[in-house]
Design an enzyme around this catalytic site. Structure first.
Site, PDB file in Angstrom:
ATOM      1  N   GLN A 121       0.807  -1.225   0.000  1.00 24.94           N
ATOM      2  CA  GLN A 121       0.000   0.000   0.000  1.00 24.94           C
ATOM      3  C   GLN A 121       0.839   1.275   0.000  1.00 24.94           C
ATOM      4  OE1 GLN A 121      -2.652  -1.727   3.300  1.00 24.94           O
ATOM      5  NE2 GLN A 121      -4.009  -0.402   2.143  1.00 24.94           N
ATOM      6  N   HIS A 174       0.725  -9.353   4.708  1.00 19.94           N
ATOM      7  CA  HIS A 174      -0.342  -8.357   4.520  1.00 19.94           C
ATOM      8  C   HIS A 174      -0.744  -8.388   3.054  1.00 19.94           C
ATOM      9  CE1 HIS A 174      -2.231  -4.663   6.504  1.00 19.94           C
ATOM     10  NE2 HIS A 174      -2.829  -4.811   5.360  1.00 19.94           N
ATOM     11  N   ASN A 225      -2.336 -10.746   8.489  1.00 24.42           N
ATOM     12  CA  ASN A 225      -3.271  -9.631   8.614  1.00 24.42           C
ATOM     13  C   ASN A 225      -4.623 -10.005   8.002  1.00 24.42           C
ATOM     14  OD1 ASN A 225      -3.873  -6.715   9.187  1.00 24.42           O
ATOM     15  ND2 ASN A 225      -4.419  -6.852   7.033  1.00 24.42           N
ATOM     16  N   GLU A 226      -5.664  -9.804   8.822  1.00 24.24           N
ATOM     17  CA  GLU A 226      -7.042  -9.956   8.359  1.00 24.24           C
ATOM     18  C   GLU A 226      -7.254 -11.221   7.516  1.00 24.24           C
ATOM     19  OE1 GLU A 226      -8.259  -6.229   6.608  1.00 24.24           O
ATOM     20  OE2 GLU A 226      -8.214  -5.220   8.538  1.00 24.24           O
ATOM     21  N   TYR A 264     -13.238  -1.326  12.056  1.00 27.73           N
ATOM     22  CA  TYR A 264     -13.608  -0.118  11.312  1.00 27.73           C
ATOM     23  C   TYR A 264     -15.075   0.237  11.497  1.00 27.73           C
ATOM     24  CZ  TYR A 264      -9.108  -0.258   9.006  1.00 27.73           C
ATOM     25  OH  TYR A 264      -7.753  -0.259   8.755  1.00 27.73           O
ATOM     26  N   GLU A 286      -5.442  -1.957  13.898  1.00 25.01           N
ATOM     27  CA  GLU A 286      -5.997  -1.032  12.905  1.00 25.01           C
ATOM     28  C   GLU A 286      -7.331  -0.473  13.385  1.00 25.01           C
ATOM     29  OE1 GLU A 286      -6.431  -2.316   8.826  1.00 25.01           O
ATOM     30  OE2 GLU A 286      -4.620  -3.521   9.010  1.00 25.01           O
ATOM     31  N   TRP A 301      -5.068   3.343  11.727  1.00 24.87           N
ATOM     32  CA  TRP A 301      -4.857   3.155  10.289  1.00 24.87           C
ATOM     33  C   TRP A 301      -5.282   4.436   9.594  1.00 24.87           C
ATOM     34  CZ3 TRP A 301      -2.407  -0.464   7.483  1.00 24.87           C
ATOM     35  CH2 TRP A 301      -2.481  -0.310   6.097  1.00 24.87           C
ATOM     36  N   GLU A 345      -5.640   1.895  -1.279  1.00 19.58           N
ATOM     37  CA  GLU A 345      -6.701   1.217  -0.524  1.00 19.58           C
ATOM     38  C   GLU A 345      -7.295   0.100  -1.360  1.00 19.58           C
ATOM     39  OE1 GLU A 345      -7.485   0.986   2.504  1.00 19.58           O
ATOM     40  OE2 GLU A 345      -9.184  -0.327   2.081  1.00 19.58           O
ATOM     41  N   TRP A 346      -6.435  -0.838  -1.793  1.00 16.73           N
ATOM     42  CA  TRP A 346      -6.846  -2.055  -2.482  1.00 16.73           C
ATOM     43  C   TRP A 346      -7.742  -1.785  -3.688  1.00 16.73           C
ATOM     44  CZ3 TRP A 346      -3.107  -4.834  -1.009  1.00 16.73           C
ATOM     45  CH2 TRP A 346      -2.618  -4.750   0.296  1.00 16.73           C
TER      46      TRP A 346
HETATM   47  C1  LIG Z   1     -19.980  -7.998   0.949  1.00 19.58           C
HETATM   48  C2  LIG Z   1     -19.213  -7.328  -0.167  1.00 19.58           C
HETATM   49  O1  LIG Z   1     -18.087  -6.645   0.370  1.00 19.58           O
HETATM   50  C3  LIG Z   1     -17.200  -6.115  -0.599  1.00 19.58           C
HETATM   51  C4  LIG Z   1     -16.093  -5.330   0.047  1.00 19.58           C
HETATM   52  O2  LIG Z   1     -15.813  -5.876   1.366  1.00 19.58           O
HETATM   53  C5  LIG Z   1     -14.778  -5.323   2.084  1.00 19.58           C
HETATM   54  C6  LIG Z   1     -14.720  -5.663   3.430  1.00 19.58           C
HETATM   55  C7  LIG Z   1     -13.701  -5.156   4.201  1.00 19.58           C
HETATM   56  C8  LIG Z   1     -12.758  -4.307   3.625  1.00 19.58           C
HETATM   57  C9  LIG Z   1     -11.706  -3.743   4.466  1.00 19.58           C
HETATM   58  C10 LIG Z   1     -10.776  -2.801   4.112  1.00 19.58           C
HETATM   59  N1  LIG Z   1     -10.101  -2.550   5.237  1.00 19.58           N
HETATM   60  C11 LIG Z   1      -9.022  -1.554   5.419  1.00 19.58           C
HETATM   61  C12 LIG Z   1      -7.742  -2.335   5.243  1.00 19.58           C
HETATM   62  N2  LIG Z   1      -7.504  -3.239   6.376  1.00 19.58           N
HETATM   63  C13 LIG Z   1      -6.118  -3.639   6.173  1.00 19.58           C
HETATM   64  C14 LIG Z   1      -5.432  -2.436   5.584  1.00 19.58           C
HETATM   65  O3  LIG Z   1      -4.726  -2.858   4.448  1.00 19.58           O
HETATM   66  C15 LIG Z   1      -6.541  -1.457   5.197  1.00 19.58           C
HETATM   67  O4  LIG Z   1      -6.309  -0.928   3.906  1.00 19.58           O
HETATM   68  N3  LIG Z   1     -10.545  -3.307   6.222  1.00 19.58           N
HETATM   69  N4  LIG Z   1     -11.551  -4.035   5.770  1.00 19.58           N
HETATM   70  C16 LIG Z   1     -12.818  -3.979   2.274  1.00 19.58           C
HETATM   71  C17 LIG Z   1     -13.850  -4.489   1.501  1.00 19.58           C
END
Ligand SMILES: CCOCCOc1ccc(-c2cn(C[C@@H]3NC[C@@H](O)[C@H]3O)nn2)cc1
Length: 447
Positions: free
Chosen positions: A20, A121, A165-166, A296, A353, A399, A406-407
């Site tokens: 990221q 991560h 992570n997660e 979050y 986070e 965070w 942001e992905w």
């Molecule tokens: C039911 C459909 O859903 C579609 C999207 O569903 C999600 C759920 C959760 C996330 C999400 C993003 N983040 C923040 C990140 N945590 C780690 C760090 O890298 C931060 O950038 N936490 N949760 C995104 C999308």
């Protein structure tokens, strides 16, 4: 007004992750990750954004460390990119990759900031994905070898590790929902990858214990809270399933050595079984030293047959939302933390986070991100309430330090205390940075 004083021995910090913020995607021997592949596949990420440059922290980390030193943090959570250490996932170590992280860690230690290292991560080496990635049990061995390499190389420097992570995001969001890399949409793949990620967690813990190095190790699951819309049993059970997908599914195997039956039964109805091999749960339930928690948002939910995998749907209560559209729900932070404490006991917890998305831009050099300050005030208030209820919170990392990739949202969504101009890479401290800086001087809130 009330003064909320936090424990004087609590540690405070910020968090980021390799893909990221680093950029330098092909520098010094780094191999491609599944996120390089996913981001370059049209349609997966907002406007085709990718991590090729990001915040260029690979080169600009001294500036970022200086920002943290001036902020006054005790600790900094970062992640190591597996593809920098093993460009093909296994085989020969890339010494230039290790050297970068030694430069970063030495800079943190010289600045009096404790490094908190996340081993995974989400940037799995693409070469391993070619062989099935986390669906393939062989990836577990590759992760254990990578983890041991890091433990040995950073002995005496890094004393807090997070394995995964997660795991919910790295498994179900990535292989069932398909919104994250590698973008599969199979419930069985979600269950398989979740199981293998948790075994990988356990193997890394075993490796860390065997080396007998000074330090602590845990993992960082993400959790949400679903409050029943009514007092009906149907709504309560629907919320239990929805919350349990993040909580019980990833906590029971570690703390109880088994999967929660109410969810394995639910998956069995979908024809999905956990690919357990004898001994797996013994590995996963290796005792850990602390628990990282990422929180979050949450919301009110009710039973609605067919509305989701768990026959639940959220019911909009008109809560204020952040710029990414997530409810601001500090009550859920308190409730999930007290539930974790009630269900899993006195395991020390670090909030690894917690933060918010606000896309404010600089105006005359000032970024007036009042929403982020309000989010922090509300969630630290909820955190203080949880501590007063006896939840053993040892630290809090917001965070994020920087706006970053942001992905699937790319650079369109900003979570940083520090604004990043992605054209010039100039960093600008936001008003929330100065608010957190002042808070860190006193460790109390006036509410
Ligand atoms: C039911 C459909 O859903 C579609 C999207 O569903 C999600 C759920 C959760 C996330 C999400 C993003 N983040 C923040 C990140 N945590 C780690 C760090 O890298 C931060 O950038 N936490 N949760 C995104 C999308």
């Amino acid at each position: 007004m009330t003064i909320l004083q936090f424990p004087k021995d609590m540690k405070w910090g910020t968090a980021t992750a390799s893909y990221q913020i680093e950029g330098a995607a092909r520098k010094d021997g780094r191999g491609p990750s599944i996120w390089d592949t996913f981001a370059k596949t049209p349609g997966n990420v907002f406007k085709g954004h990718d991590g090729d440059v990001a915040c260029d922290s690979y080169h600009r980390f001294p500036e970022d460390v200086q920002l943290m030193k001036e902020l006054g943090v005790d600790m900094y959570r970062f992640s190591i990119a597996w593809p920098r250490i093993f460009p093909k996932g296994t085989g020969e170590v890339n010494e230039e990759g290790l050297a970068y992280y030694h430069r970063l860690v030495d800079s943190l230690l010289d600045s009096g900031i404790e490094p908190v290292c996340t081993l995974y991560h989400w940037d799995l080496p693409q070469a391993l994905q070619e062989n099935g990635g986390w669906e393939n049990r062989d990836t577990i061995d590759a992760f254990a070898a990578y983890a041991e390499t890091i433990f040995r190389s950073f002995e005496g420097k890094i004393k807090k590790y997070l394995t995964i992570n997660e795991p919910w995001c790295a498994s179900f969001l990535s292989n069932y929902i398909g919104a994250h890399a590698p973008g599969k949409q199979s419930l069985q793949a979600g269950v398989d990858t979740a199981h293998h990620l948790m075994i990988a967690h356990g193997r890394a813990v075993q490796s860390f214990r065997a080396l007998s190095f000074e330090g602590e190790i845990g993992y960082a699951p993400n959790v949400e809270w679903n409050e029943p819309y009514s007092s009906s049993e149907e709504d309560a059970e629907a919320c239990r399933r929805a919350t349990g997908w993040f909580l019980d599914w990833f906590f029971d195997p570690v703390f109880k050595g088994s999967y929660p039956e109410f969810l394995t039964d639910w998956f069995a109805k979908e024809g999905v079984q956990v690919p357990i091999v004898e001994g797996d749960l013994d590995i996963i339930s290796q005792p850990i030293d602390f628990l990282g928690i990422n929180y979050y948002t949450g919301g009110v939910a009710r039973y609605q047959k067919g509305a989701s995998l768990f026959d639940h749907e959220r019911v909009d209560q008109g809560y204020e939302k952040t710029d990414i559209g997530w409810n601001i729900y500090p009550e859920g932070f308190y409730k999930i933390l007290t539930k974790i404490h009630q269900q899993y006991g006195d395991m020390p917890i670090y909030i690894t986070e917690n933060g918010s998305c606000y896309n404010d831009e600089p105006v005359d050099g000032v970024v007036a991100d009042d929403g982020r300050i309000r989010y922090l005030e509300k969630h630290l208030t909820a955190l203080h309430r949880a501590i007063q209820s006896g939840v053993p919170i040892k630290g809090y990392m917001t965070w994020s330090l920087l706006d970053n990739f942001e992905w699937a949202e790319g650079y369109n969504m900003r979570f940083g205390l520090v604004h990043v101009n992605y054209r010039t890479l100039v960093r600008t401290e936001k008003e929330s940075y100065f608010w957190y800086q002042q808070f860190l001087k006193t460790k109390w809130l006036e509410v």
